[in-house]
Design a protein around this motif. Sequence first.
Motif, PDB file in Angstrom:
ATOM      1  N   LEU A 177      13.456  24.496  23.618  1.00 25.91           N
ATOM      2  CA  LEU A 177      13.266  23.807  22.347  1.00 25.91           C
ATOM      3  C   LEU A 177      12.512  22.512  22.561  1.00 25.91           C
ATOM      4  CD1 LEU A 177      16.975  24.110  21.142  1.00 25.91           C
ATOM      5  CD2 LEU A 177      15.071  25.432  20.207  1.00 25.91           C
ATOM      6  N   ASP A 178      11.766  22.108  21.550  1.00 26.87           N
ATOM      7  CA  ASP A 178      11.175  20.780  21.520  1.00 26.87           C
ATOM      8  C   ASP A 178      11.997  19.826  20.673  1.00 26.87           C
ATOM      9  OD1 ASP A 178       8.751  21.312  23.038  1.00 26.87           O
ATOM     10  OD2 ASP A 178       8.092  22.491  21.321  1.00 26.87           O
ATOM     11  N   ASP A 179      12.573  20.325  19.590  1.00 23.35           N
ATOM     12  CA  ASP A 179      13.278  19.465  18.651  1.00 23.35           C
ATOM     13  C   ASP A 179      14.320  20.286  17.903  1.00 23.35           C
ATOM     14  OD1 ASP A 179      13.891  17.072  17.340  1.00 23.35           O
ATOM     15  OD2 ASP A 179      11.814  16.609  16.853  1.00 23.35           O
ATOM     16  N   LEU A 180      14.951  19.704  16.901  1.00 26.57           N
ATOM     17  CA  LEU A 180      16.147  20.295  16.305  1.00 26.57           C
ATOM     18  C   LEU A 180      15.976  20.842  14.892  1.00 26.57           C
ATOM     19  CD1 LEU A 180      17.338  18.058  14.076  1.00 26.57           C
ATOM     20  CD2 LEU A 180      17.832  16.820  16.177  1.00 26.57           C
ATOM     21  N   TRP A 181      14.771  20.798  14.323  1.00 25.19           N
ATOM     22  CA  TRP A 181      14.596  21.068  12.898  1.00 25.19           C
ATOM     23  C   TRP A 181      14.430  22.564  12.615  1.00 25.19           C
ATOM     24  CZ3 TRP A 181      16.241  16.768  11.061  1.00 25.19           C
ATOM     25  CH2 TRP A 181      15.912  15.558  11.678  1.00 25.19           C
ATOM     26  N   MET A 182      15.524  23.297  12.663  1.00 29.21           N
ATOM     27  CA  MET A 182      15.484  24.754  12.494  1.00 29.21           C
ATOM     28  C   MET A 182      14.955  25.180  11.128  1.00 29.21           C
ATOM     29  SD  MET A 182      15.934  27.788  13.710  1.00 29.21           S
ATOM     30  CE  MET A 182      16.931  27.704  15.209  1.00 29.21           C
ATOM     31  N   ARG A 183      15.136  24.372  10.104  1.00 33.17           N
ATOM     32  CA  ARG A 183      14.598  24.722   8.787  1.00 33.17           C
ATOM     33  C   ARG A 183      13.090  24.914   8.848  1.00 33.17           C
ATOM     34  NH1 ARG A 183      16.487  27.016   4.467  1.00 33.17           N
ATOM     35  NH2 ARG A 183      18.420  26.124   5.313  1.00 33.17           N
ATOM     36  N   ASP A 184      12.433  24.151   9.715  1.00 33.89           N
ATOM     37  CA  ASP A 184      10.976  24.176   9.776  1.00 33.89           C
ATOM     38  C   ASP A 184      10.435  25.083  10.865  1.00 33.89           C
ATOM     39  OD1 ASP A 184      11.157  22.358   7.755  1.00 33.89           O
ATOM     40  OD2 ASP A 184      10.597  20.626   8.956  1.00 33.89           O
ATOM     41  N   THR A 185      11.136  25.167  11.994  1.00 31.31           N
ATOM     42  CA  THR A 185      10.645  25.979  13.112  1.00 31.31           C
ATOM     43  C   THR A 185      11.108  27.426  13.032  1.00 31.31           C
ATOM     44  OG1 THR A 185      12.549  25.421  14.521  1.00 31.31           O
ATOM     45  CG2 THR A 185      10.636  23.952  14.613  1.00 31.31           C
ATOM     46  N   GLY A 186      12.236  27.661  12.376  1.00 30.25           N
ATOM     47  CA  GLY A 186      12.790  29.006  12.312  1.00 30.25           C
ATOM     48  C   GLY A 186      12.075  29.893  11.312  1.00 30.25           C
ATOM     49  N   PRO A 187      12.426  31.175  11.277  1.00 28.94           N
ATOM     50  CA  PRO A 187      11.815  32.099  10.315  1.00 28.94           C
ATOM     51  C   PRO A 187      12.357  31.861   8.920  1.00 28.94           C
ATOM     52  CG  PRO A 187      13.577  33.205  11.478  1.00 28.94           C
ATOM     53  CD  PRO A 187      13.456  31.834  12.107  1.00 28.94           C
ATOM     54  N   VAL A 188      11.606  32.277   7.928  1.00 30.35           N
ATOM     55  CA  VAL A 188      12.106  32.343   6.557  1.00 30.35           C
ATOM     56  C   VAL A 188      12.529  33.792   6.329  1.00 30.35           C
ATOM     57  CG1 VAL A 188      11.489  32.192   4.122  1.00 30.35           C
ATOM     58  CG2 VAL A 188      10.708  30.427   5.725  1.00 30.35           C
ATOM     59  N   PHE A 189      13.830  34.008   6.224  1.00 29.89           N
ATOM     60  CA  PHE A 189      14.340  35.366   6.100  1.00 29.89           C
ATOM     61  C   PHE A 189      14.164  35.890   4.674  1.00 29.89           C
ATOM     62  CE2 PHE A 189      16.758  34.219   9.944  1.00 29.89           C
ATOM     63  CZ  PHE A 189      16.554  35.366  10.707  1.00 29.89           C
TER      64      PHE A 189
ATOM     65  N   GLY B 124       9.895  25.882   6.353  1.00 30.69           N
ATOM     66  CA  GLY B 124      10.949  26.249   5.419  1.00 30.69           C
ATOM     67  C   GLY B 124      11.384  25.110   4.515  1.00 30.69           C
ATOM     68  N   GLY B 125      11.311  23.872   5.024  1.00 30.86           N
ATOM     69  CA  GLY B 125      11.687  22.730   4.201  1.00 30.86           C
ATOM     70  C   GLY B 125      10.721  22.454   3.076  1.00 30.86           C
ATOM     71  N   GLY B 126       9.560  23.110   3.110  1.00 31.96           N
ATOM     72  CA  GLY B 126       8.540  22.873   2.101  1.00 31.96           C
ATOM     73  C   GLY B 126       8.597  23.816   0.925  1.00 31.96           C
ATOM     74  N   ILE B 127       9.584  24.718   0.909  1.00 30.54           N
ATOM     75  CA  ILE B 127       9.644  25.702  -0.165  1.00 30.54           C
ATOM     76  C   ILE B 127      11.085  25.899  -0.603  1.00 30.54           C
ATOM     77  CG2 ILE B 127       9.696  27.622   1.495  1.00 30.54           C
ATOM     78  CD1 ILE B 127       8.093  29.222  -0.632  1.00 30.54           C
ATOM     79  N   GLU B 128      11.315  25.905  -1.891  1.00 31.47           N
ATOM     80  CA  GLU B 128      12.640  26.101  -2.479  1.00 31.47           C
ATOM     81  C   GLU B 128      12.538  27.222  -3.501  1.00 31.47           C
ATOM     82  OE1 GLU B 128      16.763  25.177  -3.278  1.00 31.47           O
ATOM     83  OE2 GLU B 128      15.409  24.691  -1.616  1.00 31.47           O
TER      84      GLU B 128
END
Length: 378
Positions: free
Chosen positions: A121-133, A183-187
Amino acid sequence: MRRRRFVQLGTPLFTGALVAGCRGETPADDRARPAPPSGGPAPKRVMPEEGQPHERTWMAFGVSDRVWEPAQVPVAQRNLATIATAIARFEPVSMLVRQDELDLARGLVGDANVELVAAELDDLWMRDTGPVFVHSGNDTAGVDFNFNGWGGKQGHPRDAKVAGFVTARAGAETVHTDLVLEGGGIEVDGEGTAIITESCVLNENRNPGKSKKDVEAKLADLLGLKKIIWLPGIAGRDITDGHTDFYARFARPGIVVAGLDTDPQSYDHEVTERHLAILKAATDASGRPLRVEVIKGPATVRPEFASDDFAAGYINFYLCNGGVIAPEFGDAEGDSAARATLERLFPDREVVQLNIDGIAAGGGGIHCTTQQEPAGKP
């Protein structure tokens, strides 16, 4: 409301591929579902609303002193464990952890229902690095939106691989696209409506040359969207270029929770007022006007980590099975008002407020550290 520093990572923390497995866990390949047969129409994809049932929550124990101030590292690590154990009361949590930090992470989460998965890992922001299921036909898939360090602002050689790794670990198909977003950019409301900030998704540092029409067509296919409500956001003032999840969230279809920065000196003051006006005038994909609930930010925060980087907003909550995991900032009046609003909006869920000052000092919140894997197609 939300500020993250612009940081370039230097020497890699690790080399080699991402590695799954901890405490006798099943390798990802053994859990993978077979690929769908070739030929025939692609399955219809729909991104569920966050409040719909989850299979689990994904997180990343990725605090690094190459990105974070040294004094913030242990506090942020404890905050991640606190978030994970709070969510684990309601649903399973799978947390990616660097190999040499597995013992540390296990000591912090204790006996909670948290699976630790060794990974780079580089950082902790899973909302942004992870997949959008998404639900894809009768199965689940993960969309890899090509994380590029928020438009090249932070080094990300390992985090760029997290979406594919998590999707494989979940036994889901990876869906590829040429769009770049986080992921943090879309709701979404789960019924075809999305709220997205122009400052992020239409930014030249992510999707050069793409118009709203281009993005809308691609997201219609990828996420099952029928209508996008575009908020202007604000670019260049924080590392995310103004993610949606610090401005507006769906409580459920037809109801939006919006943040308001009441400080006239804040760069977010004017833009949050503009957002409120847009949302109050908007209709969703079904044609119904949105009901907009406003939660003002705290008037004060605890002084230890207070700075221009501190993300002091209540909108970055996370919905899990039966729970609402939300921040508190030591402002008795603001914390209480936020809690009351969330309890009114989510009467069937338990609201759990957490001190996440270490995470907030890094410019993010609870939602930023999590990514939901939805339960099987309803």
